[in-house]
Design a protein around this motif. Structure first.
Motif, short mmCIF file in Angstrom:
data_model
loop_
_atom_site.label_atom_id
_atom_site.label_comp_id
_atom_site.label_asym_id
_atom_site.label_seq_id
_atom_site.Cartn_x
_atom_site.Cartn_y
_atom_site.Cartn_z
N THR A 229 0.84 -1.19 0.00
CA THR A 229 0.00 0.00 0.00
C THR A 229 0.88 1.24 0.00
OG1 THR A 229 -1.70 -1.17 1.24
CG2 THR A 229 -1.86 1.22 1.17
N VAL A 231 0.38 5.56 0.14
CA VAL A 231 -0.57 6.63 0.39
C VAL A 231 0.10 7.98 0.11
CG1 VAL A 231 -1.81 5.26 2.11
CG2 VAL A 231 0.07 6.76 2.83
N GLU A 350 -4.40 7.03 -2.75
CA GLU A 350 -4.00 5.82 -2.03
C GLU A 350 -4.22 4.62 -2.95
OE1 GLU A 350 -6.22 5.50 1.55
OE2 GLU A 350 -5.71 7.51 2.28
N GLU A 409 3.43 2.39 3.13
CA GLU A 409 3.05 1.90 4.45
C GLU A 409 3.92 0.70 4.81
OE1 GLU A 409 -1.13 1.16 4.77
OE2 GLU A 409 -1.59 3.30 4.98
#
Length: 842
Positions: A229, A231, A350, A409
């Motif tokens: 992930t 963001v 994101e 992340e």
């Protein structure tokens, strides 16, 4: 796979003097098919510079919008003054940076730039689009608008990487690893003996429990799923020029930064990826098979009805992607959009990155089922390196952080199914015996290690195949790698030495004789694919209980519309006839001899026969027991004129009798006596259909039919009117052969001809009357020919007259009139006894 040479040099330190043609020769020698080497920028010369648009004056007095622009090109024009340029494009504004071709430049296509007066102004140069510079499709088809950070007046050819060489490689299905820069770079490094800078060697964080939740309910279809992930992405961030140019050179169109990065990494490492807008996901990502009735709208905007065999990516709402093929529109990365009221830029900030490994066969079937071939599916169905998934995800994360200002992340999700490395045991001299060349153990081990294999052992090698080579499964695969890297051109040319006393079998000779005889009779051989769909049997009116309905369905057919092996030759021949008739060839006579396939009981599993010795009779019988029945058939189809009209006569059209005569020709070449009688069969006209039979081991067997096609079949298949056809079982006809073909007996004595006209019932076949005459005439009969058929009031209702010419000859004497007449009378007597025939006029 399109491979830019400039990109390839990042992974292999090729000599500066090496050209694309040199690399092509090396790769071809290594067994890759390099179709072309494209010279980008050929015919392009400067000056080509970066300019900034100062002013735009709209010229409205012309039929189309025209703009008179002044452009700052720095000192590139030698004066430092703004350049005046006429331009019709409208996708740029004052202050934009553009690419300017100054007078003296030559663009691709020998388009020369010079000062010229047009639209009442003097234009000193041209503001260029990507198409005009030969850059490929960028999706905009307009003027190139550069990012503002580039300095005015600098050379645009280097900035846009306009000069390059691109190798276009046709990658075979067994070399899926070559659908990546990493795979091609490995081949180039091996061919040149240079080290490889593997782009997949990255520091990847260990999986942890903080990543996006992923559930895999089908570990067979998906044995590895990595999710990362990122963001804080800048929705306005654009793909840099170098990234866009590499995609364009590789044949892909830039779309947007996040998607461009996933495509770039796929081209670089061979691992397809997908990016989801995290804000549009609902719950955990799940990998499962489709449920009945489910639908998915894919990224191309098509609503697809899913099959239960389709592998899906889903969330709590349902399907969000067709695994390994194409993502769904409901989680698509959103383009940056400016709110007209607040001025706020909205877009995807994101993303969740998917890097998974899917079953090759499942993806291939899904792509074929939905007629949806994508860059991802092409790679998955050929085999993707499962070990590259984590590195590809990390590479994507790194580029998103670097180019889009995102933050990665800490969560790393990785779902793995247990697997063991593939090991192959092979004698060290196996490649030597396959190639007939003494390579030696050291060469074999070295070449296999260059491929990426781990090798241990001495006389018996234990080889562990690399993860990116799923095609290496047997010793022969390893031998092929050694041989190709050593060079196919280095294999010696040796002629095989067949043992004496062997040649064509009697069956093969019969089939060749049949083909030559049909060709001599005016038929053209048409070879067709042995695949059919069951619906063609319905259109042919094949009866429900006919053996032709016992089809063998393929597990992995080439076409979903033709998933079965043929049980009759007619579908392929009739399709060829229709195709040729539609292209203007209306007088057609086609034939084919080939195998048909019919299911034989319950399907079984065939064992793999050895290749180092002759299989035993039991092994061969075991394989044959699970194979379908495969008799060889012969078939013909006719349409249009059988004899052409001309000064010699009026000609005649093809009819059912020609189809019957073709059957007689086949039987004659097989040495069998064909029984022809009136019959009825689904595809054929009930009143113009002949049943064909032979006697095998004292038992009469029907071997086929001939005649004119039923009008209903002709209409269903869009065939020419009065199309005729014949098909028979050639193997059964051959078994009815009387044995070796004997040479005809030649007599030096004259022939005695006797004509006889017999009246029989209309339903009595002429062939039956002819057989009776032949048997009754005895050994003196040389030939018999039906030369007239007459029906009329003189004969009587329901009756017909058949006139035959009988030729009698003796081998040792001249026949007398009495002997010929006696033989004729004996023939008539037998015909009268068997068919009720009476002499006409008697």
């Amino acid at each position: 796979m399109r491979v830019p040479l400039s990109w390839l040099r990042e992974y292999v330190d090729l000599p500066a003097t090496e050209t694309g043609r040199d690399v092509q020769a090396k790769l071809v020698s290594a067994g890759l098919e390099v179709e072309t080497v494209e010279q980008l920028g050929a015919g392009l010369t400067g000056p080509l510079v970066v300019g900034r648009v100062l002013t735009i004056e709209e010229l409205t007095e012309f039929k189309k919008p025209i703009r008179f622009c002044t452009v700052d090109v720095g000192a590139a024009n030698g004066t430092g003054e703004p350049q005046e340029i006429i331009c019709g494009a409208r996708n740029f504004a004052e202050g934009d940076k553009v690419v300017v071709a100054l007078p003296g430049a030559v663009l691709p296509g020998d388009f020369r730039i010079a000062e010229r007066k047009t639209y009442g102004k003097v234009s000193r140069g041209m503001i260029c689009s990507g198409d005009e510079l030969g850059m490929g499709d960028d999706g905009s088809h307009g003027i190139i608008v550069l990012p503002p950070e580039y300095e005015v007046g600098i050379d645009a050819t280097e900035l846009l990487e306009l000069y390059d060489e691109v190798l276009d490689i046709a990658v075979t299905p067994d070399r899926g690893y070559c659908l990546s820069m990493r795979g091609i770079a490995r081949e180039v490094a091996t061919a040149y003996g240079l080290p490889l800078r593997d782009p997949a060697l990255l520091d990847v964080p260990a999986p942890n429990s903080y990543g996006y939740l992923v559930k895999v309910s089908d570990p067979i279809g998906c044995d590895r799923f990595t999710a990362r992930t990122v963001v804080g992405l800048d929705p306005e961030a654009r793909s840099p020029i170098w990234l866009q140019r590499r995609l364009q050179k590789a044949g892909m169109r830039p779309i947007g930064l996040a998607v461009d990065i996933t495509n770039y990494v796929m081209l670089e490492l061979g691992q397809p990826l997908h990016a989801y807008d995290r804000t549009r996901l609902d719950g955990p990502i799940t990998v499962r098979r489709a449920e009945p009735g489910e639908k998915l709208t894919t990224l191309d905007g098509t609503v697809r009805v899913l099959d239960q065999a389709d592998l899906l990516i889903t969330d709590n709402r349902g399907p969000i992607g067709l695994a390994g093929v194409m993502g769904g529109a409901n989680t698509e990365i959103a383009d940056a959009v400016t709110d007209p009221e607040t001025g706020e830029v909205r877009g995807t900030t994101e993303v969740v990155i998917e890097a998974a490994h899917f079953d090759a066969i499942s993806i291939a079937r899904t792509a074929r089922r939905h007629k949806l071939s994508s860059e991802a599916s092409k790679r998955f169905e050929r085999g993707v390196d499962p070990q590259a998934a984590a590195a590809a995800a990390q590479r994507t994360v790194d580029l998103l952080v670097l180019l889009a200002g995102g933050t990665a992340e800490v969560g790393v999700t990785e779902v793995l199914a247990p697997s063991a490395p593939r090991t192959i045991t092979m004698p060290a001299d196996h490649p030597d015996r396959v190639a007939g060349v003494a390579y030696g153990r050291e060469t074999v081990v070295r070449r296999l290690q260059e491929v990426g294999c781990d090798v241990s052992g001495q006389d018996e090698l234990v080889v562990t195949a690399p993860s990116w080579r799923p095609d290496l499964t047997e010793p022969n695969d390893l031998a092929e790698e050694v041989i190709r890297l050593e060079g196919y051109e280095n294999l010696p040319s040796t002629l095989p030495k067949p043992p004496a006393g062997r040649g064509l079998t009697e069956r093969q000779r019969t089939h060749r004789r049949v083909g030559r005889a049909l060709a001599g009779a005016g038929y053209v051989e048409a070879l067709n694919y042995p695949f059919i769909g069951k619906e063609i049997l319905d259109r042919l009116d094949i009866p429900a209980d006919d053996p032709c309905r016992q089809v063998v369905t393929l597990v992995n057919p080439l076409s979903d519309e033709e998933p079965a092996l043929r049980t009759t030759l007619l579908p392929g021949l009739l399709a060829a006839l229709r195709r040729n008739d539609g292209r203007g060839s209306h007088d057609l006579a086609l034939f084919e001899t080939g195998l048909v396939f019919r299911a034989a009981g319950e399907p079984g599993v065939a064992v793999r026969l050895p290749v180092d010795r002759r299989p035993t009779d039991e092994e061969i019988a075991g394989v044959n027991a699970v194979l379908p029945q495969q008799p060889r058939h012969a078939a013909v189809v006719l349409a249009g004129a059988r004899e052409q009209a001309g000064w010699w006569g009026g000609g005649r059209p093809s009819d059912w009798a020609d189809a019957v005569e073709a059957a007689r020709t086949v039987a004659r070449e097989a040495g069998a006596e064909l029984i022809v009688r009136q019959g009825q069969y689904g595809p054929l006209h009930p009143g113009r259909c002949a049943e064909l039979a032979v006697v095998v081991d004292g038992e009469e067997r029907v071997v086929g039919h001939a005649g004119e096609l039923h009008p209903r079949v002709i209409k269903a298949l869009h065939l020419p009117a009065r199309t005729c056809a014949m098909e028979l079982d050639l193997d059964t006809v051959e078994r009815a052969s009387a044995g070796a073909v004997r040479a005809p007996r030649i007599s030096a004595f004259p022939v005695a001809t006797q004509d006889v006209a017999l009246v029989v019932d209309r339903q009595v076949p002429s062939a039956e009357v002819g057989r009776a005459l032949r048997e009754g005439a005895g050994e003196l009969l040389e030939s018999i020919r039906l030369f007239d058929v007459f029906e009329g009031e003189q004969i009587g209702e329901g009756r017909k007259s058949l006139a035959y010419a009988l030729r009698f000859r003796a081998a040792d004497r001249t026949l007398t009139v009495e002997e010929a007449s006696a033989a004729r009378d004996a023939a008539v007597a037998v015909a009268a006894e068997r068919t009720g025939a009476v002499l006409r006029g008697a």
